[in-house]
Design an enzyme around this catalytic site. Structure first.
Site, mmCIF file in Angstrom:
data_model
loop_
_atom_site.group_PDB
_atom_site.id
_atom_site.type_symbol
_atom_site.label_atom_id
_atom_site.label_comp_id
_atom_site.label_asym_id
_atom_site.label_seq_id
_atom_site.Cartn_x
_atom_site.Cartn_y
_atom_site.Cartn_z
ATOM 1 N N SER A 1 -15.346 4.548 61.925
ATOM 2 C CA SER A 1 -15.714 3.171 62.727
ATOM 3 C C SER A 1 -16.573 3.438 63.791
ATOM 4 O O SER A 1 -17.574 4.267 63.656
ATOM 5 C CB SER A 1 -14.419 2.316 62.655
ATOM 6 O OG SER A 1 -14.856 1.169 63.251
ATOM 7 N N THR A 2 -16.405 2.836 64.820
ATOM 8 C CA THR A 2 -16.917 2.972 66.029
ATOM 9 C C THR A 2 -17.413 4.539 66.331
ATOM 10 O O THR A 2 -16.617 5.213 66.616
ATOM 11 C CB THR A 2 -16.051 2.470 67.256
ATOM 12 O OG1 THR A 2 -15.471 0.948 66.698
ATOM 13 C CG2 THR A 2 -17.155 2.205 68.573
ATOM 14 N N HIS B 1 -16.963 2.105 58.391
ATOM 15 C CA HIS B 1 -17.240 0.438 58.878
ATOM 16 C C HIS B 1 -18.506 -0.087 59.247
ATOM 17 O O HIS B 1 -18.992 0.229 60.391
ATOM 18 C CB HIS B 1 -16.235 0.112 60.016
ATOM 19 C CG HIS B 1 -14.654 0.429 59.676
ATOM 20 N ND1 HIS B 1 -13.706 0.368 60.408
ATOM 21 C CD2 HIS B 1 -14.248 0.438 58.381
ATOM 22 C CE1 HIS B 1 -12.712 0.417 60.115
ATOM 23 N NE2 HIS B 1 -12.876 0.573 58.720
ATOM 24 N N MET C 1 -12.526 2.449 66.308
ATOM 25 C CA MET C 1 -11.460 1.529 66.856
ATOM 26 C C MET C 1 -10.409 1.114 65.899
ATOM 27 O O MET C 1 -10.672 0.783 64.451
ATOM 28 C CB MET C 1 -12.285 0.272 67.432
ATOM 29 C CG MET C 1 -11.467 -0.804 68.318
ATOM 30 S SD MET C 1 -10.823 0.053 69.849
ATOM 31 C CE MET C 1 -12.614 0.010 70.661
ATOM 32 N N ASP D 1 -7.195 1.206 61.016
ATOM 33 C CA ASP D 1 -7.577 1.536 59.522
ATOM 34 C C ASP D 1 -7.467 2.958 59.208
ATOM 35 O O ASP D 1 -8.142 3.594 59.599
ATOM 36 C CB ASP D 1 -8.986 0.674 59.445
ATOM 37 C CG ASP D 1 -9.224 0.796 57.828
ATOM 38 O OD1 ASP D 1 -8.246 0.572 56.886
ATOM 39 O OD2 ASP D 1 -10.368 0.828 57.404
#
Length: 340
Positions: A157-158, A184, A278, A281
């Site tokens: 993600s991030t 993401h 972050m 998940d």
């Protein structure tokens, strides 16, 4: 929390500043272009910066590059939801930006439609450690491994796109390895991410569509408007499906969905790699995969922009190895070859 807002539109600067201020984030300076943005960051040393991609004199990408050299600070990009915008955003992330918000078209009141996303990503971004990936050089020592039965799920993600790229660069297509990437990121952006990974790695990379079959030496990127699932797994190929019915963990695509699917169909031939990001998940999916005999590798905290996703897997006790990105490809190949 203090922020600098950089955008060539005075209207956007005003609206974004108001949005942040309502959420208790103090906007201590505004900038009209990239040159001013760098100056304001050096002068005020904010916790976070919002940065438009396209600006005169010095664009947002150049400004991010300078900020990372002069005063490393978390930067959240503002990008247009277009093919060109996605390309420029990925360049900014590669330079060290931690996240991005896709701006509605035009300068009208539509910016308020992403108000919650702006405040969430700015607050999350302020806690991130800005990273550049230019120094990540994975070495490959096990090119002779037959990995044609293995399926590797890479979730991030991030701060993820550049780290995902560095991991894939260490996985030669000659091993026959099959990879699924869950990053993401919204649609259009995932398509361009797949194109960049195809250009920069040895694997045949594409954005997955419903009914595609993942073959040896290929990498499928989950589309930004759907979850990537496996339908079966047998020698030489793995058919896939895309489910776009609803978000899971408030995201689409979700790492958990793909990992649960891998646990069901790929079992002990499945390998999960959880990278910077972050939230949590992927934690439940990693747990399910471990119970079915799969292997889980987590990125170490020191190299993560945000340790949320890998940290949650580590905290649950489901990480077989915790490594920096440059060591992950060889570990995957060693695990597959039975040498770990």
């Amino acid at each position: 929390m203090e922020a600098v807002v950089a955008d060539d539109s005075g209207f956007i600067r005003s609206v974004v500043s108001d949005i942040l201020s309502k959420d208790g984030i103090e906007v201590i300076a505004q900038a009209r272009n990239g040159e001013e943005a760098v100056e304001k960051v050096i002068e005020h040393r904010p916790d976070v910066v919002t940065m438009d991609v396209e600006m005169p004199e010095r664009n947002g990408i150049e400004a991010v590059d300078d900020i990372m050299d002069e005063e490393p600070t978390p930067v959240v990009m503002f990008s247009s939801h277009t093919v060109e915008g996605s390309e420029r955003t990925l360049e900014a992330l590669e330079k060290g930006a931690v996240d991005f918000v896709s701006k509605p078209r035009g300068d009208g009141p539509g910016i308020t439609a992403v108000e919650d996303e702006i405040t969430r990503k700015v607050r999350e971004g302020a806690r991130a450690s800005p990273q550049t990936v230019k120094d990540i050089q994975p070495s490959v020592e096990d090119e002779g491994v037959d990995a044609s039965e293995a399926v590797v799920v890479v979730g991030a993600s991030t701060g993820g796109p550049g780290v995902v790229e560095s991991v894939l660069k260490g996985l030669p297509s000659t091993t026959g390895i099959r990879v699924a990437v869950v990053q993401h990121m919204p649609e259009v952006f995932t398509r361009r991410l797949a194109e960049r990974l195809d250009e920069r790695t040895d694997l045949n990379v594409y954005e997955a569509s419903d009914g595609d079959v993942l073959e040896p030496g290929e990498c499928a990127v989950a589309p930004g408007d759907g979850h990537l699932l496996f339908k079966n797994h047998y020698k030489g190929s793995t058919p896939m499906a895309v489910d776009n019915k609803t978000e899971v963990n408030n995201v689409m695509p979700a790492i958990d969905v793909t990992l649960r699917s891998a646990a069901r169909y790929v079992e002990e031939d499945a390998y999960a790699v959880v990278l910077t990001g972050m939230g949590s998940d992927g934690a439940r999916g990693a747990d399910r995969l471990k119970r079915k005999g799969g292997t889980v590798i987590a990125q170490n905290e020191e190299t993560c922009a945000v340790y949320g996703i890998p940290g949650s897997v580590v905290e649950d006790g489901n990480a077989d190895e915790i490594l920096p990105p440059e060591k992950i490809p060889n570990e995957i190949l060693r695990q597959i070859g039975g040498e770990a």
